[in-house]
Scaffold this motif. Structure first.
Motif, mmCIF file in Angstrom:
data_model
loop_
_atom_site.group_PDB
_atom_site.id
_atom_site.type_symbol
_atom_site.label_atom_id
_atom_site.label_comp_id
_atom_site.label_asym_id
_atom_site.label_seq_id
_atom_site.Cartn_x
_atom_site.Cartn_y
_atom_site.Cartn_z
ATOM 1 N N LEU A 1 3.670 2.386 -0.572
ATOM 2 C CA LEU A 1 5.127 2.439 -0.710
ATOM 3 C C LEU A 1 5.579 1.827 -2.032
ATOM 4 O O LEU A 1 6.448 2.374 -2.727
ATOM 5 C CB LEU A 1 5.788 1.705 0.458
ATOM 6 N N ASP A 2 5.005 0.694 -2.371
ATOM 7 C CA ASP A 2 5.366 0.024 -3.618
ATOM 8 C C ASP A 2 5.052 0.909 -4.814
ATOM 9 O O ASP A 2 5.850 1.011 -5.754
ATOM 10 C CB ASP A 2 4.610 -1.302 -3.712
ATOM 11 N N ALA A 3 3.900 1.566 -4.784
ATOM 12 C CA ALA A 3 3.525 2.453 -5.891
ATOM 13 C C ALA A 3 4.450 3.665 -5.951
ATOM 14 O O ALA A 3 4.844 4.103 -7.044
ATOM 15 C CB ALA A 3 2.078 2.903 -5.728
ATOM 16 N N ALA A 4 4.807 4.221 -4.784
ATOM 17 C CA ALA A 4 5.690 5.387 -4.761
ATOM 18 C C ALA A 4 7.060 5.058 -5.341
ATOM 19 O O ALA A 4 7.638 5.841 -6.107
ATOM 20 C CB ALA A 4 5.831 5.902 -3.335
ATOM 21 N N LEU A 5 7.599 3.886 -5.010
ATOM 22 C CA LEU A 5 8.893 3.478 -5.559
ATOM 23 C C LEU A 5 8.804 3.232 -7.060
ATOM 24 O O LEU A 5 9.721 3.562 -7.816
ATOM 25 C CB LEU A 5 9.381 2.225 -4.843
ATOM 26 N N ARG B 1 10.998 -3.605 0.887
ATOM 27 C CA ARG B 1 12.449 -3.590 0.690
ATOM 28 C C ARG B 1 12.983 -4.973 0.320
ATOM 29 O O ARG B 1 13.904 -5.106 -0.494
ATOM 30 C CB ARG B 1 13.126 -3.072 1.961
ATOM 31 N N GLU B 2 12.401 -6.003 0.904
ATOM 32 C CA GLU B 2 12.813 -7.367 0.566
ATOM 33 C C GLU B 2 12.480 -7.687 -0.878
ATOM 34 O O GLU B 2 13.300 -8.255 -1.616
ATOM 35 C CB GLU B 2 12.138 -8.360 1.512
ATOM 36 N N GLU B 3 11.273 -7.342 -1.306
ATOM 37 C CA GLU B 3 10.858 -7.648 -2.660
ATOM 38 C C GLU B 3 11.681 -6.889 -3.706
ATOM 39 O O GLU B 3 11.829 -7.343 -4.835
ATOM 40 C CB GLU B 3 9.375 -7.340 -2.834
ATOM 41 N N ARG B 4 12.220 -5.732 -3.322
ATOM 42 C CA ARG B 4 12.989 -4.924 -4.258
ATOM 43 C C ARG B 4 14.503 -5.085 -4.055
ATOM 44 O O ARG B 4 15.281 -4.348 -4.643
ATOM 45 C CB ARG B 4 12.585 -3.455 -4.139
#
Length: 252
Positions: A147-151, A182-185
């Motif tokens: 997910l992190d990579a996709a964002l 989501r929290e990290e972003r």
């Protein structure tokens, strides 16, 4: 002496020493799977029910819309139709890729000498690019990284095929990965992204994240329509003079 050497050399070349000059050659041919007919390019074969399922999954993985299948070991057209119907239903409803990518499958068969020739038509609700973009993961534990990579890449959707799914903790792992990224972003204030599981009625094998929208459009329309109905106050009867000159209120 020189004449003897020449004779010995000629004798070696004509006998065992000739092996020193031998070379091995090999040819490279396209991979031949048992699911493909060797004499018919682009035609698959099936000898049992599971072969039909595997053939369909091969076609779906390549986003093939029309194909020919030779079905062996079948005694009647009715039996062929029954096998095809059960196989197509299983692929669409019980396999991750079929449930994710396929709209419907139709087939028609005709008896040939020694087999039934089946014409397949597959309609898709996913593009070839979407199918090829599906990522493989051994378990939901890899979802945060994906997910992190996709964002970071600016992708609007992410489809992950998981090799292992736990009915008890699988969905909790998905929710934890979503919450963390989501929290990290700084996205916790925004509504949760839609998450779809495939197949819907069995062990999950593929998870789809819609990262470009907060609620699917069709659901948004239904939600908006329901909100309008719930938000409208009941219409009160108009006020008017009573016979004694006093105003008549809503309860008048």
């Amino acid at each position: 002496m020189k004449r003897c050497c020449v004779l010995l050399l000629a004798l070696c070349l004509l006998t065992g020493c000739a092996s020193l000059l031998e070379r091995e050659y090999s040819t490279v041919e396209p991979h031949s799977s048992k699911f493909w007919e060797s004499e018919a390019a682009g035609t698959l074969r099936a000898e049992n029910y599971q072969d039909i399922v595997n053939d369909l999954l091969i076609l779906i993985g390549q986003h093939t819309e029309a194909a020919t299948l030779r079905l062996y070991n079948v005694d009647s057209k009715l039996q062929a139709a029954d096998l095809l119907e059960r196989a197509t239903v299983e692929v669409q409803q019980e396999t991750p890729m079929g449930a994710y990518a396929v709209e419907y499958i139709t087939s028609s068969s005709q008896s040939q000498r020694g087999y039934y020739e089946v014409e397949l038509q597959i309609s898709y609700r996913r593009t070839l690019e979407q199918i090829q973009a599906v990522v493989n993961a051994t378990s939901p534990e890899a979802l945060y990284t994906l997910l992190d990579a996709a964002l970071s890449e600016g992708r609007t959707e992410l489809a992950v095929r998981v090799g292992y799914w736990s009915q008890d903790s699988g969905q909790a792992q998905v929710e934890a990965a979503l919450a963390q990224v989501r929290e990290e972003r700084g996205l916790l204030e925004r509504p949760m992204w839609p998450v779809l599981y495939y197949p819907a009625g069995g062990p999950v094998g593929l998870i789809e994240f819609l990262l470009d929208q907060e609620v699917p459009p069709e659901e948004m329309e239904a939600v908006d329509g329901q909100a309008e109905l719930e938000g409208e106050p009941e219409e009160a009867p108009p006020e008017g003079p009573a016979e004694n000159g006093e105003k008549i209120g809503p309860e008048g």
